[in-house]
Design a protein around this motif. Sequence first.
Motif, PDB file in Angstrom:
ATOM      1  N   GLY A   9       0.818  -1.215   0.000  1.00  0.00           N
ATOM      2  CA  GLY A   9       0.000   0.000   0.000  1.00  0.00           C
ATOM      3  C   GLY A   9       0.847   1.258   0.000  1.00  0.00           C
ATOM      4  O   GLY A   9       0.548   2.217  -0.718  1.00  0.00           O
ATOM      5  N   PHE A  10       1.913   1.268   0.796  1.00  0.00           N
ATOM      6  CA  PHE A  10       2.778   2.445   0.822  1.00  0.00           C
ATOM      7  C   PHE A  10       3.502   2.608  -0.500  1.00  0.00           C
ATOM      8  O   PHE A  10       3.643   3.722  -1.021  1.00  0.00           O
ATOM      9  N   ALA A  11       3.972   1.497  -1.063  1.00  0.00           N
ATOM     10  CA  ALA A  11       4.633   1.560  -2.371  1.00  0.00           C
ATOM     11  C   ALA A  11       3.680   2.094  -3.432  1.00  0.00           C
ATOM     12  O   ALA A  11       4.072   2.878  -4.306  1.00  0.00           O
ATOM     13  N   ALA A  12       2.416   1.680  -3.364  1.00  0.00           N
ATOM     14  CA  ALA A  12       1.420   2.167  -4.317  1.00  0.00           C
ATOM     15  C   ALA A  12       1.185   3.664  -4.154  1.00  0.00           C
ATOM     16  O   ALA A  12       1.012   4.393  -5.137  1.00  0.00           O
ATOM     17  N   THR A  13       1.178   4.131  -2.905  1.00  0.00           N
ATOM     18  CA  THR A  13       1.040   5.564  -2.659  1.00  0.00           C
ATOM     19  C   THR A  13       2.129   6.350  -3.367  1.00  0.00           C
ATOM     20  O   THR A  13       1.874   7.355  -4.037  1.00  0.00           O
ATOM     21  N   LEU A  14       3.360   5.883  -3.238  1.00  0.00           N
ATOM     22  CA  LEU A  14       4.478   6.567  -3.887  1.00  0.00           C
ATOM     23  C   LEU A  14       4.341   6.528  -5.401  1.00  0.00           C
ATOM     24  O   LEU A  14       4.531   7.544  -6.083  1.00  0.00           O
ATOM     25  N   CYS A  15       4.015   5.347  -5.952  1.00  0.00           N
ATOM     26  CA  CYS A  15       3.906   5.228  -7.404  1.00  0.00           C
ATOM     27  C   CYS A  15       2.798   6.118  -7.958  1.00  0.00           C
ATOM     28  O   CYS A  15       2.965   6.759  -9.007  1.00  0.00           O
ATOM     29  N   GLN A  16       1.665   6.173  -7.266  1.00  0.00           N
ATOM     30  CA  GLN A  16       0.557   6.985  -7.752  1.00  0.00           C
ATOM     31  C   GLN A  16       0.880   8.472  -7.645  1.00  0.00           C
ATOM     32  O   GLN A  16       0.557   9.260  -8.534  1.00  0.00           O
ATOM     33  N   ARG A  17       1.542   8.846  -6.583  1.00  0.00           N
ATOM     34  CA  ARG A  17       1.890  10.254  -6.402  1.00  0.00           C
ATOM     35  C   ARG A  17       2.958  10.686  -7.417  1.00  0.00           C
ATOM     36  O   ARG A  17       2.971  11.836  -7.865  1.00  0.00           O
ATOM     37  N   LEU A  18       3.838   9.759  -7.778  1.00  0.00           N
ATOM     38  CA  LEU A  18       4.945  10.061  -8.688  1.00  0.00           C
ATOM     39  C   LEU A  18       4.670   9.614 -10.123  1.00  0.00           C
ATOM     40  O   LEU A  18       5.575   9.623 -10.954  1.00  0.00           O
ATOM     41  N   GLU A  19       3.434   9.253 -10.431  1.00  0.00           N
ATOM     42  CA  GLU A  19       3.123   8.670 -11.734  1.00  0.00           C
ATOM     43  C   GLU A  19       3.598   9.533 -12.894  1.00  0.00           C
ATOM     44  O   GLU A  19       4.138   9.033 -13.888  1.00  0.00           O
ATOM     45  N   GLY A  20       3.432  10.830 -12.801  1.00  0.00           N
ATOM     46  CA  GLY A  20       3.824  11.702 -13.901  1.00  0.00           C
ATOM     47  C   GLY A  20       5.287  11.595 -14.250  1.00  0.00           C
ATOM     48  O   GLY A  20       5.670  11.710 -15.425  1.00  0.00           O
ATOM     49  N   VAL A  21       6.127  11.358 -13.240  1.00  0.00           N
ATOM     50  CA  VAL A  21       7.568  11.231 -13.483  1.00  0.00           C
ATOM     51  C   VAL A  21       7.921   9.791 -13.848  1.00  0.00           C
ATOM     52  O   VAL A  21       8.604   9.536 -14.851  1.00  0.00           O
ATOM     53  N   LEU A  22       7.467   8.830 -13.055  1.00  0.00           N
ATOM     54  CA  LEU A  22       7.835   7.438 -13.288  1.00  0.00           C
ATOM     55  C   LEU A  22       7.378   6.945 -14.657  1.00  0.00           C
ATOM     56  O   LEU A  22       8.092   6.182 -15.324  1.00  0.00           O
ATOM     57  N   SER A  23       6.196   7.385 -15.106  1.00  0.00           N
ATOM     58  CA  SER A  23       5.669   6.915 -16.379  1.00  0.00           C
ATOM     59  C   SER A  23       6.464   7.447 -17.569  1.00  0.00           C
ATOM     60  O   SER A  23       6.331   6.932 -18.687  1.00  0.00           O
ATOM     61  N   GLU A  24       7.268   8.468 -17.348  1.00  0.00           N
ATOM     62  CA  GLU A  24       8.161   8.951 -18.400  1.00  0.00           C
ATOM     63  C   GLU A  24       9.239   7.915 -18.718  1.00  0.00           C
ATOM     64  O   GLU A  24       9.761   7.866 -19.843  1.00  0.00           O
ATOM     65  N   TYR A  25       9.554   7.050 -17.726  1.00  0.00           N
ATOM     66  CA  TYR A  25      10.656   6.106 -17.877  1.00  0.00           C
ATOM     67  C   TYR A  25      10.218   4.646 -17.810  1.00  0.00           C
ATOM     68  O   TYR A  25      10.862   3.784 -18.417  1.00  0.00           O
ATOM     69  N   CYS A  26       9.162   4.354 -17.083  1.00  0.00           N
ATOM     70  CA  CYS A  26       8.761   2.968 -16.825  1.00  0.00           C
ATOM     71  C   CYS A  26       7.404   2.671 -17.449  1.00  0.00           C
ATOM     72  O   CYS A  26       6.421   3.372 -17.172  1.00  0.00           O
ATOM     73  N   GLY A  27       7.344   1.625 -18.264  1.00  0.00           N
ATOM     74  CA  GLY A  27       6.069   1.164 -18.777  1.00  0.00           C
ATOM     75  C   GLY A  27       5.277   0.467 -17.693  1.00  0.00           C
ATOM     76  O   GLY A  27       5.834  -0.047 -16.718  1.00  0.00           O
ATOM     77  N   ARG A  28       3.971   0.404 -17.875  1.00  0.00           N
ATOM     78  CA  ARG A  28       3.106  -0.181 -16.841  1.00  0.00           C
ATOM     79  C   ARG A  28       3.374  -1.661 -16.605  1.00  0.00           C
ATOM     80  O   ARG A  28       3.104  -2.175 -15.528  1.00  0.00           O
ATOM     81  N   THR A  29       3.888  -2.354 -17.612  1.00  0.00           N
ATOM     82  CA  THR A  29       4.145  -3.790 -17.446  1.00  0.00           C
ATOM     83  C   THR A  29       5.507  -4.073 -16.820  1.00  0.00           C
ATOM     84  O   THR A  29       5.822  -5.235 -16.549  1.00  0.00           O
ATOM     85  N   ARG A  30       6.305  -3.050 -16.574  1.00  0.00           N
ATOM     86  CA  ARG A  30       7.649  -3.270 -16.050  1.00  0.00           C
ATOM     87  C   ARG A  30       7.608  -3.732 -14.598  1.00  0.00           C
ATOM     88  O   ARG A  30       6.768  -3.316 -13.813  1.00  0.00           O
ATOM     89  N   SER A  31       8.590  -4.572 -14.258  1.00  0.00           N
ATOM     90  CA  SER A  31       8.570  -5.279 -12.979  1.00  0.00           C
ATOM     91  C   SER A  31       9.029  -4.416 -11.813  1.00  0.00           C
ATOM     92  O   SER A  31       9.951  -3.604 -11.951  1.00  0.00           O
ATOM     93  N   LEU A  32       8.398  -4.624 -10.678  1.00  0.00           N
ATOM     94  CA  LEU A  32       8.942  -4.157  -9.408  1.00  0.00           C
ATOM     95  C   LEU A  32      10.075  -5.108  -9.045  1.00  0.00           C
ATOM     96  O   LEU A  32       9.874  -6.324  -8.930  1.00  0.00           O
ATOM     97  N   LEU A  33      11.275  -4.600  -8.887  1.00  0.00           N
ATOM     98  CA  LEU A  33      12.444  -5.438  -8.636  1.00  0.00           C
ATOM     99  C   LEU A  33      12.664  -5.713  -7.157  1.00  0.00           C
ATOM    100  O   LEU A  33      13.130  -6.784  -6.783  1.00  0.00           O
ATOM    101  N   GLU A  34      12.348  -4.737  -6.318  1.00  0.00           N
ATOM    102  CA  GLU A  34      12.575  -4.919  -4.891  1.00  0.00           C
ATOM    103  C   GLU A  34      11.908  -3.796  -4.120  1.00  0.00           C
ATOM    104  O   GLU A  34      11.661  -2.709  -4.642  1.00  0.00           O
ATOM    105  N   ILE A  35      11.602  -4.085  -2.875  1.00  0.00           N
ATOM    106  CA  ILE A  35      11.281  -3.069  -1.866  1.00  0.00           C
ATOM    107  C   ILE A  35      12.135  -3.417  -0.666  1.00  0.00           C
ATOM    108  O   ILE A  35      12.061  -4.529  -0.137  1.00  0.00           O
ATOM    109  N   THR A  36      12.982  -2.496  -0.235  1.00  0.00           N
ATOM    110  CA  THR A  36      13.941  -2.812   0.817  1.00  0.00           C
ATOM    111  C   THR A  36      14.038  -1.682   1.835  1.00  0.00           C
ATOM    112  O   THR A  36      13.561  -0.570   1.619  1.00  0.00           O
ATOM    113  N   THR A  37      14.683  -2.010   2.930  1.00  0.00           N
ATOM    114  CA  THR A  37      15.080  -1.005   3.907  1.00  0.00           C
ATOM    115  C   THR A  37      16.598  -1.023   3.995  1.00  0.00           C
ATOM    116  O   THR A  37      17.221  -2.084   4.073  1.00  0.00           O
TER     117      THR A  37
END
Length: 358
Positions: free
Chosen positions: A99-127
């Motif tokens: 859910g938190f990762a989705a919050t970031l992706c949705q908030r940053l969609e305008g920037v991330l979508s310039e570089y990442c297609g919707r089918t591209r993989s999430l590689l990791e979520i880490t601390t």
Amino acid sequence: MSELKVSNDTSAYEVPAVLDERGVLSRQCVRQAIKTMDTHGLVVLTNLLTDDEAAHCLDLMRQTIDDPARVRGSFASETDNRYVRRDFCSLPSIPPVIGFAATLCQRLEGVLSEYCGRTRSLLEITTLTSYLGSSHQYIHRDPYGVISLFAALEDVSEQQGGTVFVPGTHMYGGADRKHGRKAYELMELFRIKCNFRILRHNIKKLWNMRRDKQAPLAPGEFRDRVFSLKMDHHQPNLLRFLSGKNSQFSIRMLSPRTLWKLFRNRQELNDLFHLVQTAPRKGSIILYRSDLLHAGPDNRSKEPRQFFSMSIARDILEPELWYAGYAPHPTLIAEPRSYGDFLKMPPEKTVRVPEATF
């Protein structure tokens, strides 16, 4: 670090986060962030997260860090992780984390979508946690074709060690033609020059840590860092340096021809490239291209430095490169997710209060 000239002025790479009525970055903010990313290879979006959101994510991270059965990464520095100088571990794909990762992706969609297609993989979520006495990574590039994100959940001081970047060293079509068609050659020379100083810094630091009461060396730690046969590409390991078995920096990179080029181009290298250390404030987000030269510095503070990290492919990435540079949690491997999956999540799921335990 006295051995390297590092600037802490990140104003040229910062863009204040401005959200529109939908709670996403405004068009003007997106345009400015993309221009900064394209020019420098990174952008720091300040105040993207509220204090409550940062505290929520920090709580999620600490639940994992406190779990003895956590899945620890080994790609950054195996020795640092073994002696708990760093603690890089994967976050599980449970609803609060996703859910938190989705919050970031949705908030940053305008920037991330310039570089990442919707089918591209999430590689990791880490601390990513760094403690006093950790080593300074060599300047390096991550596997090509990825956008990485760091979220500062607390203010990060210069002593704690925010990530060091070399702006403008990202690789793209035609980038090699810059600087008289010698761009990539000059970038590599600059990397070698920096890594020689990082090797010297790490050895000097370890020698002094033998008598350091605040961050004393554990039994066998000096040997494992400097004279071990174990693979670790971000330690000042003299055996692997002299045998040429360190992919980041070894004696093989210091041929007479290379040393002459370093001397001949010394002024041009100083003029073209410089190191910038980010010390982001709470709520800031760092986005950067994986092929940008960068390094995780050592922590010289008693206070741990902690980042939330997420990486999304912007191209096809072969599995061996994926697992060599990133650390997906077993739950993410079992149920892969894409960038588009996050964008489709209903808003209410992105702000759920964590109920699950790790």
